[in-house]
Design a protein around this motif. Sequence first.
Motif, PDB file in Angstrom:
ATOM      1  N   ARG A   3     -14.356   7.544   3.048  1.00  0.00           N
ATOM      2  CA  ARG A   3     -12.988   7.994   2.788  1.00  0.00           C
ATOM      3  C   ARG A   3     -12.149   6.866   2.219  1.00  0.00           C
ATOM      4  N   GLY A   4     -10.887   6.742   2.556  1.00  0.00           N
ATOM      5  CA  GLY A   4     -10.053   5.662   2.030  1.00  0.00           C
ATOM      6  C   GLY A   4      -8.737   6.165   1.472  1.00  0.00           C
ATOM      7  N   VAL A   5      -8.025   5.278   0.768  1.00  0.00           N
ATOM      8  CA  VAL A   5      -6.686   5.564   0.269  1.00  0.00           C
ATOM      9  C   VAL A   5      -6.694   6.732  -0.708  1.00  0.00           C
ATOM     10  N   HIS A   6      -5.549   7.415  -0.752  1.00  0.00           N
ATOM     11  CA  HIS A   6      -5.338   8.533  -1.674  1.00  0.00           C
ATOM     12  C   HIS A   6      -3.995   8.359  -2.353  1.00  0.00           C
ATOM     13  N   ALA A   7      -3.903   8.873  -3.565  1.00  0.00           N
ATOM     14  CA  ALA A   7      -2.612   8.913  -4.255  1.00  0.00           C
ATOM     15  C   ALA A   7      -1.727   9.944  -3.565  1.00  0.00           C
ATOM     16  N   GLN A   8      -0.429   9.725  -3.607  1.00  0.00           N
ATOM     17  CA  GLN A   8       0.509  10.639  -2.962  1.00  0.00           C
ATOM     18  C   GLN A   8       0.653  11.955  -3.721  1.00  0.00           C
TER      19      GLN A   8
ATOM     20  N   PRO B 232      -8.251  -2.795   4.775  1.00  0.00           N
ATOM     21  CA  PRO B 232      -6.860  -2.836   5.271  1.00  0.00           C
ATOM     22  C   PRO B 232      -5.894  -3.467   4.264  1.00  0.00           C
ATOM     23  N   LEU B 233      -6.357  -4.456   3.512  1.00  0.00           N
ATOM     24  CA  LEU B 233      -5.498  -5.097   2.517  1.00  0.00           C
ATOM     25  C   LEU B 233      -5.067  -4.092   1.442  1.00  0.00           C
ATOM     26  N   THR B 234      -5.974  -3.213   1.040  1.00  0.00           N
ATOM     27  CA  THR B 234      -5.659  -2.179   0.055  1.00  0.00           C
ATOM     28  C   THR B 234      -4.593  -1.239   0.599  1.00  0.00           C
ATOM     29  N   TYR B 235      -4.762  -0.823   1.862  1.00  0.00           N
ATOM     30  CA  TYR B 235      -3.768   0.033   2.495  1.00  0.00           C
ATOM     31  C   TYR B 235      -2.404  -0.650   2.545  1.00  0.00           C
ATOM     32  N   LYS B 236      -2.417  -1.946   2.858  1.00  0.00           N
ATOM     33  CA  LYS B 236      -1.161  -2.705   2.966  1.00  0.00           C
ATOM     34  C   LYS B 236      -0.493  -2.820   1.587  1.00  0.00           C
ATOM     35  N   LEU B 237      -1.284  -3.137   0.560  1.00  0.00           N
ATOM     36  CA  LEU B 237      -0.736  -3.285  -0.784  1.00  0.00           C
ATOM     37  C   LEU B 237      -0.168  -1.980  -1.331  1.00  0.00           C
ATOM     38  N   LEU B 238      -0.787  -0.861  -0.981  1.00  0.00           N
ATOM     39  CA  LEU B 238      -0.348   0.441  -1.482  1.00  0.00           C
ATOM     40  C   LEU B 238       0.639   1.130  -0.542  1.00  0.00           C
ATOM     41  N   GLY B 239       0.971   0.466   0.553  1.00  0.00           N
ATOM     42  CA  GLY B 239       1.960   1.007   1.482  1.00  0.00           C
ATOM     43  C   GLY B 239       1.494   2.217   2.239  1.00  0.00           C
TER      44      GLY B 239
END
Length: 195
Positions: free
Chosen positions: A79-84, A187-194
């Motif tokens: 899984r991971g980050v998604h665009a809003q 986690p760094l990616t999550y932090k950078l993308l808010g």
Amino acid sequence: MEILKKFKEETIANYIVEKLKEKQDLSRIQELKCKLGIEVCLTNLGKGFVVYLVAALLQVLPLTILFHSAYFIIRISARGVHAQKSSTCTWVSVLLFVLLPLLVNEINLSKIVPLVVSLFVYICLYRYAPQGTKKNQVGTIELRKKLRNRALVGYSICVALIFGTDSTMIMNQVFFGSLLAVVCILPLTYKLLGE
């Protein structure tokens, strides 16, 4: 445009659910789950169509398919980050799955780089996969273990391809595609993308 697209997906999903209800006795909850699943599939098919159409027009379809396959085999479990927004996701996907494969195709890696990076990737997958989002949490500990193990198996398939081929093109696309999937859970990616 976004509202019109959503209306089309919802209309098609309603039609399919109505046809399902003619053959199956669905509870209201089952009906809503089916509708949501169909809408998600239609949205993803639309995004995929745009990405692969642009890749075909730019004559980089094989690169996109390899890169995206390596990404997807890990992403589906990690899984991971998604665009809003869906439209943002579509355009970011074109950049990541059409232009990035084109750029990394020209890189000449020695086998030592993927070897070192793959050790780092295994550690990241073991430690961070799967990563949920605010809207889509992962769930139980059992599910987390199951998804993490699937992500590790998926990455192992990528590693086998990376080290089992003499083709620089295949090695680059699988290496960078799988690496992108792992970057999406850090986690760094999550932090950078808010997130």
